[in-house]
Design an enzyme around this catalytic site. Structure first.
Site, short mmCIF file in Angstrom:
data_model
loop_
_atom_site.label_atom_id
_atom_site.label_comp_id
_atom_site.label_asym_id
_atom_site.label_seq_id
_atom_site.Cartn_x
_atom_site.Cartn_y
_atom_site.Cartn_z
N VAL A 72 0.83 -1.21 0.00
CA VAL A 72 0.00 0.00 0.00
C VAL A 72 0.87 1.26 0.00
CG1 VAL A 72 -1.82 1.28 1.21
CG2 VAL A 72 -1.89 -1.22 1.15
N LYS B 159 -13.30 -4.70 10.06
CA LYS B 159 -13.94 -3.75 9.15
C LYS B 159 -15.38 -3.47 9.57
CE LYS B 159 -10.90 -5.21 5.41
NZ LYS B 159 -10.72 -6.23 4.36
N GLU C 294 -2.33 -14.81 3.04
CA GLU C 294 -1.01 -14.91 3.67
C GLU C 294 -0.67 -16.39 3.88
OE1 GLU C 294 0.79 -12.20 4.75
OE2 GLU C 294 -0.75 -10.82 4.02
#
Ligand code: HSE
Length: 412
Positions: free
Chosen positions: A12, A200, A185
């Protein structure tokens, strides 16, 4: 020219630098000022990059430079991200983060210090990656009482479930494929066990209720136990299995909040959200259903949301944007046993005729289908509280019926 610092040069962070450089002119027009990355904080060296001279290893270089007005945190994890963000705010710098774990676990403390210092702490990228959702919830839908939010908030699990549904791939094979493609992952727990989606939905619930909702207070189930049989039964019921993060605001102001795999009717727009895509359905009392859809992860989609927050910080230096929630309060989260829904139950242990007779006795309005294997059936139970559903499952057991699997339906 506004100077900023980016902490973390992973997927990111590097995307943020790339977008800021590539779209520099348009961003300058929209921010009404140029935005220049003065420092990039990372412990690693990147000598071959054209901007290698911007790298620093010591946070104090950023904290002590009065020219830096905005700090972007893309490190992930709570430590040391929390300390770095807190120190930045205390040093008078606005903070932008893509870090959902940080916001879900420590967001209130950071929002409080941002408020005290008349700074911004913004986190559009923390939910849904490139999908606009924080701003729509807090601004565009500000006139509404939000009654529920339900979303597919994790791309990795949605990819795995899509492979199970459309290609009959086992969970293990689909997970391996997700890992090979770089979605999951090596330790896939945060995705497949529901933590990521939980963080979230907690952020969205905190925004809507105005009180911090902590992930460890939320009922959470992942998708490890979903089988190809469950997926096939869902199809027979004209539904699909999705990992849904959701909350409903009750009349008493408390919320029903959970992350769990659910059977979602194919007529529901969330059922058509496939692969790594995310979608969030928000119900407002004035708007009714509004759906947000797009790429919930990835370098450039996530960087897009981060840079939008940076632009907002630059535009709102004098008048802070009002994004805030208060500390958590007791009893805000309703007991998950009180959630009202119907359940999918996969049953065996008797002849299919006997199973149907017992099912009709215990659930008068239930819908059933014949088995994907011999000597079993599946039903969708009558609607009721989860406590009632558990009691029904117990009654099946008392009648000698095995409940091989059980799953909530999506009932808004
Ligand atoms: N692991 C997350 C996902 C990345 O699969 O959606 C974005 O939060």
């Amino acid at each position: 020219m506004v100077k900023i610092a980016v902490m973390g040069h992973g997927v990111v962070g590097s995307g943020v630098v790339e977008v800021l450089m590539k779209n520099h002119n348009g961003i300058e027009r929209r921010a009404k000022e140029g935005i220049d990355v003065k420092y990039i904080l990372d412990l690693r060296d990147f000598p071959d990059l054209p901007y290698a001279d911007k790298f620093v290893k010591d946070i104090n270089v950023i904290l002590e430079d009065p020219e830096v007005e905005v700090v972007v945190e893309c490190m992930g994890g709570v430590n040391p991200a929390f300390d770095f963000c807190m120190s930045s705010l205390k040093a008078g710098k606005s903070v932008v983060t893509s870090n959902k774990e940080l916001v879900a676990k420590r967001g209130q403390e950071l929002l409080e210090v941002a408020k005290q210092n008349n700074l911004n702490f913004l986190f559009e990228a923390s939910v849904g990656g490139g999908i606009p959702i924080i701003r729509p919830l807090t601004q565009c839908m500000a006139a509404n009482e939000i009654t529920s939010v339900a979303g597919i908030l994790n791309g990795t699990t949605n990819f795995i479930l899509t492979k199970m549904i459309t290609e009959n791939m086992s969970f293990d094979d689909a997970l391996r494929l997700a890992q090979n493609l770089g979605y999951a992952e090596k330790n896939p727990s945060a995705d497949v066990d529901g933590d990521d989606a939980c963080r979230k939905i907690c952020i969205l619930a905190s925004l809507v209720t105005g009180k911090h909702v902590y992930p460890d207070k939320v009922y959470m189930e992942g998708i490890r136990n979903i089988t190809l049989e469950d997926v096939a039964y869902a199809d027979k019921f004209n539904a699909v299995v999705k990992l849904i993060g959701m909350f409903k605001v009750q009349e008493d102001g408390r919320i029903q909040i959970s992350v769990a795999p659910r059977m979602v009717s194919k007529s529901d727009p969330l059922a058509g959200v496939n692969d790594v895509f995310n979608a969030i359905c928000v119900v407002g009392d004035a708007t009714d259903e509004v759906m947000f859809y797009g790429k919930g992860a990835g370098k450039l989609p996530t960087a897009s949301a981060v840079v939008a927050d940076v632009i907002d910080c630059v535009k709102h230096r004098a008048a802070r944007k009002y994004v805030y929630w208060e500390p958590a309060v007791d009893n805000m989260i309703a007991d998950y046993h009180d959630e009202v829904c119907s359940m999918y139950l996969r049953l065996c242990g008797k002849s299919t005729d006997e199973l149907m007779v017992i099912a009709n006795e215990l659930c008068r309005e239930c819908v059933y289908t014949d088995g994907v294997n011999p000597d079993e059936i599946a039903i969708i139970t009558d609607i009721g509280t989860y406590a009632e559903q558990e009691a029904t499952a117990k009654k099946f057991l008392e009648r000698g019926v095995n409940v091989i699997s059980a799953m909530r339906t999506l009932t808004l």
